[in-house]
Write a protein that holds these residues in place. Structure first.
Motif, short mmCIF file in Angstrom:
data_model
loop_
_atom_site.label_atom_id
_atom_site.label_comp_id
_atom_site.label_asym_id
_atom_site.label_seq_id
_atom_site.Cartn_x
_atom_site.Cartn_y
_atom_site.Cartn_z
N PRO A 4 0.80 -1.23 0.00
CA PRO A 4 0.00 0.00 0.00
C PRO A 4 0.83 1.27 0.00
N SER A 5 1.98 1.25 0.68
CA SER A 5 2.80 2.47 0.78
C SER A 5 3.43 2.84 -0.55
N LEU A 6 3.43 1.90 -1.51
CA LEU A 6 4.06 2.16 -2.80
C LEU A 6 3.06 2.62 -3.86
N ILE A 7 1.79 2.55 -3.54
CA ILE A 7 0.77 2.90 -4.52
C ILE A 7 0.89 4.37 -4.94
N ASP A 8 1.24 5.24 -4.00
CA ASP A 8 1.28 6.67 -4.27
C ASP A 8 2.41 7.09 -5.19
N ILE A 9 3.35 6.19 -5.47
CA ILE A 9 4.46 6.58 -6.33
C ILE A 9 4.08 6.51 -7.81
N ARG A 10 2.91 5.99 -8.10
CA ARG A 10 2.50 5.90 -9.49
C ARG A 10 2.26 7.31 -10.04
N PRO A 11 2.89 7.63 -11.13
CA PRO A 11 2.75 8.99 -11.68
C PRO A 11 1.41 9.17 -12.37
N PRO A 12 0.94 10.42 -12.50
CA PRO A 12 -0.29 10.65 -13.28
C PRO A 12 -0.04 10.29 -14.73
N CYS A 13 -1.01 9.65 -15.34
CA CYS A 13 -0.85 9.19 -16.72
C CYS A 13 -2.00 9.70 -17.58
N GLY A 14 -1.82 9.60 -18.87
CA GLY A 14 -2.85 10.02 -19.80
C GLY A 14 -2.53 11.36 -20.44
N LEU A 15 -3.37 11.75 -21.37
CA LEU A 15 -3.11 12.98 -22.11
C LEU A 15 -3.15 14.22 -21.23
N GLU A 16 -3.99 14.21 -20.18
CA GLU A 16 -4.04 15.38 -19.30
C GLU A 16 -2.69 15.61 -18.62
N ALA A 17 -1.94 14.54 -18.41
CA ALA A 17 -0.63 14.66 -17.76
C ALA A 17 0.43 15.21 -18.70
N THR A 18 0.09 15.40 -19.98
CA THR A 18 1.04 15.96 -20.93
C THR A 18 0.89 17.47 -21.07
N ARG A 19 -0.13 18.04 -20.47
CA ARG A 19 -0.37 19.48 -20.61
C ARG A 19 0.69 20.28 -19.85
N ALA A 20 1.01 21.43 -20.37
CA ALA A 20 1.94 22.31 -19.68
C ALA A 20 1.38 22.70 -18.32
N TYR A 21 2.22 22.68 -17.30
CA TYR A 21 1.87 23.02 -15.92
C TYR A 21 0.85 22.06 -15.32
N SER A 22 0.84 20.80 -15.79
CA SER A 22 -0.08 19.82 -15.23
C SER A 22 0.50 19.11 -14.01
N ALA A 23 1.79 19.26 -13.75
CA ALA A 23 2.40 18.63 -12.59
C ALA A 23 1.82 19.25 -11.31
N PRO A 24 1.67 18.46 -10.25
CA PRO A 24 1.11 18.98 -8.99
C PRO A 24 1.87 20.21 -8.51
N GLY A 25 1.13 21.26 -8.21
CA GLY A 25 1.73 22.48 -7.69
C GLY A 25 2.41 23.36 -8.72
N ALA A 26 2.31 23.00 -9.99
CA ALA A 26 3.04 23.74 -11.03
C ALA A 26 2.52 25.17 -11.18
N THR A 27 1.22 25.37 -11.00
CA THR A 27 0.66 26.71 -11.22
C THR A 27 1.04 27.69 -10.13
N THR A 28 1.46 27.19 -8.96
CA THR A 28 1.85 28.08 -7.86
C THR A 28 3.36 28.10 -7.66
N ARG A 29 4.07 27.46 -8.55
CA ARG A 29 5.53 27.37 -8.43
C ARG A 29 6.18 28.71 -8.77
N ASN A 30 7.36 28.91 -8.24
CA ASN A 30 8.15 30.10 -8.57
C ASN A 30 8.30 30.18 -10.08
N SER A 31 7.99 31.34 -10.65
CA SER A 31 8.02 31.48 -12.10
C SER A 31 9.40 31.22 -12.69
N LYS A 32 10.45 31.41 -11.88
CA LYS A 32 11.80 31.15 -12.37
C LYS A 32 12.12 29.66 -12.40
N ASP A 33 11.29 28.86 -11.72
CA ASP A 33 11.50 27.41 -11.69
C ASP A 33 10.39 26.73 -12.47
#
Length: 297
Positions: free
Chosen positions: A236-265
């Motif tokens: 069970p502790s390893l289930i969360d390591i599965r990355p998001p998959c599918g076409l939605e995961a290919t969108r720019a800034y789709s990574a968790p927290g990407a929209t609030t990330r430092n603009s320089k990063d």
């Protein structure tokens, strides 16, 4: 004075307003009714009609995509909509040729690449363009077309399947065909990934060609192997390591927290990194090398 009836009696603006609620095929049929109709449809000087048809199909507004922000030439609303509608028709056609299917795959890839980026506050709002691609692929079952029996030679097919990351290959426990499909796909992918002949100095020991371009067949094989291995995790502790998959995961800034990330990063380099390694269980090879390496029963 005789009063004019029909199309000539209506202003072009009213006709356009009615047409934007129609399917592009119906608009094309309307254009063949008379010369005035043809002029309205195909000589739309300001592009309003085809722009509205494109956006109401619906597709993402290309002006909001990352490519659109860098675009220096006007977007071809009519040409791109016609191209996508044609791709949809070909994907459902039993008479489609391999060349037509290859062009259709390229169209789908372009749609994925020009999807609108995720924006802050709308992280859960899906891309209309990507929903269209998934809907067409699911309804047509195009990715399993017999014409792709030699799909390992098709970079476009492998490219699109890499983006999808097995999200359209789900099957139920009683789906014998689906289980067999995944068994063959996994075996074929493992043969490619663990073949040391596919790694050399010329391709930087990775999924590349000697000219530096990406070898999408290799990339897809890696994704298939990793996701198949992850699907077998029971801890069970390893289930969360599965990355998001599918076409939605290919969108720019789709990574968790990407929209609030430092603009320089913008690529998300800062933070904690985790490294996961997937090895072939060589017990699968012991005593049965032909089956594990070549997919032969």
């Amino acid at each position: 004075m005789k009063r004019s009836n029909g199309i000539p009696s209506l202003s072009p603006e009213i006709i356009e307003h009615a047409l934007i609620h129609c399917h592009p095929r119906d608009v094309a049929a309307f254009s063949q009714t008379c010369r005035a109709a043809y002029q309205i449809v195909y000589h739309d000087r300001d592009g309003y009609l085809w722009r509205q048809l494109f956006l109401s199909y619906p597709f993402d507004d290309p002006r909001e995509s990352l490519q659109g922000l860098r675009r220096y030439t006007p977007f071809d609303w009519k040409g791109e909509l016609q191209r996508r509608v044609l791709a949809e028709a070909i994907s459902h056609s039993p008479l489609a040729t391999p060349e037509e299917l290859t062009d259709t795959l390229e169209t789908f890839l372009d749609v994925v690449r020009t999807a609108s980026p995720v924006t802050q506050g709308y992280e859960r709002v899906p891309s209309q363009s990507l929903l269209w691609v998934v809907d067409v692929l699911q309804s047509s079952n195009m990715l399993r077309s017999p014409l792709f029996d030699h799909y390992n030679t098709s970079q476009n097919l492998a490219h699109l399947r890499s983006y999808l990351a097995l999200t359209l290959d789900d099957y139920d426990e009683d789906d014998v065909c689906g289980m067999e499909w995944m068994r063959v796909l996994r075996t074929r992918s493992r043969c490619y990934v663990y073949d040391l002949g596919n790694y050399c100095r010329e391709n930087d020991w990775g999924p590349f060609w000697k000219n530096g371009c990406v070898n999408w067949v290799h990339v897809e094989s890696i994704i298939n192997v990793l996701l198949s291995n992850l699907a077998e995790l029971s801890e069970p502790s390893l289930i969360d390591i599965r990355p998001p998959c599918g076409l939605e995961a290919t969108r720019a800034y789709s990574a968790p927290g990407a929209t609030t990330r430092n603009s320089k990063d913008w690529p998300g380099v800062e933070g904690t990194w985790a490294r996961y390694v997937s090895f072939l269980d060589h017990r699968d090879l012991h005593g049965k090398p032909s089956r594990a390496c070549c997919g032969i029963d």
